[in-house]
Design a protein around this motif. Structure first.
Motif, PDB file in Angstrom:
ATOM      1  N   MET A 108       0.991  -1.160  -0.027  1.00 22.92           N
ATOM      2  CA  MET A 108       0.085  -0.014   0.036  1.00 22.92           C
ATOM      3  C   MET A 108       0.820   1.343   0.069  1.00 22.92           C
ATOM      4  O   MET A 108       0.442   2.120  -0.578  1.00 22.92           O
ATOM      5  N   GLY A 109       1.955   1.261   0.607  1.00 25.48           N
ATOM      6  CA  GLY A 109       2.689   2.350   0.886  1.00 25.48           C
ATOM      7  C   GLY A 109       3.508   2.906  -0.782  1.00 25.48           C
ATOM      8  O   GLY A 109       3.546   3.756  -0.769  1.00 25.48           O
ATOM      9  N   GLU A 110       3.668   1.762  -1.498  1.00 22.81           N
ATOM     10  CA  GLU A 110       3.985   1.875  -2.674  1.00 22.81           C
ATOM     11  C   GLU A 110       3.010   2.574  -3.518  1.00 22.81           C
ATOM     12  O   GLU A 110       3.427   3.474  -4.273  1.00 22.81           O
ATOM     13  N   VAL A 111       2.156   2.523  -3.429  1.00 23.73           N
ATOM     14  CA  VAL A 111       0.938   2.971  -4.483  1.00 23.73           C
ATOM     15  C   VAL A 111       0.719   4.466  -3.559  1.00 23.73           C
ATOM     16  O   VAL A 111       0.748   5.299  -4.534  1.00 23.73           O
ATOM     17  N   GLU A 112       0.776   4.570  -2.384  1.00 24.75           N
ATOM     18  CA  GLU A 112       0.571   5.893  -1.877  1.00 24.75           C
ATOM     19  C   GLU A 112       1.963   6.885  -2.406  1.00 24.75           C
ATOM     20  O   GLU A 112       1.875   7.889  -2.525  1.00 24.75           O
ATOM     21  N   ARG A 113       2.960   6.287  -2.285  1.00 21.04           N
ATOM     22  CA  ARG A 113       4.268   7.043  -2.940  1.00 21.04           C
ATOM     23  C   ARG A 113       4.183   7.369  -4.342  1.00 21.04           C
ATOM     24  O   ARG A 113       5.007   8.078  -5.058  1.00 21.04           O
ATOM     25  N   ILE A 146      -9.449  -0.983  -2.472  1.00 21.19           N
ATOM     26  CA  ILE A 146      -9.278   0.351  -1.852  1.00 21.19           C
ATOM     27  C   ILE A 146     -10.498   1.066  -1.744  1.00 21.19           C
ATOM     28  O   ILE A 146     -10.706   1.758  -0.453  1.00 21.19           O
ATOM     29  N   THR A 160      -8.894  11.157  -7.362  1.00 20.85           N
ATOM     30  CA  THR A 160      -7.613  10.991  -7.542  1.00 20.85           C
ATOM     31  C   THR A 160      -7.343  11.692  -9.025  1.00 20.85           C
ATOM     32  O   THR A 160      -6.167  12.266  -8.823  1.00 20.85           O
ATOM     33  N   GLN A 185      -6.910  15.456  -7.992  1.00 23.54           N
ATOM     34  CA  GLN A 185      -5.703  15.621  -7.369  1.00 23.54           C
ATOM     35  C   GLN A 185      -4.431  15.782  -8.198  1.00 23.54           C
ATOM     36  O   GLN A 185      -3.566  16.475  -8.039  1.00 23.54           O
TER      37      GLN A 185
END
Length: 43
Positions: free
Chosen positions: A1-6, A19, A34, A37
């Motif tokens: 999930m962190g990779e998607v956020e970054r 998600i 999304t 943004q």
């Protein structure tokens, strides 16, 4: 999930649905937000 956020990993469509479900949002609403943004950050 962190990779998607970054932004270092592109999620599959199945992950996008998961998600959205976890956030209690429709997939369409999540994708629209999304996109908005991303457009704002490009300006």
């Amino acid at each position: 999930m962190g990779e998607v956020e970054r932004g270092t990993h592109m999620p599959t469509l199945a992950i996008i649905f998961k998600i959205a479900r976890a956030l209690e949002r429709s997939t369409v609403a999540l994708m629209r937000e999304t996109d908005s943004q991303l457009a704002a950050s490009d300006a």
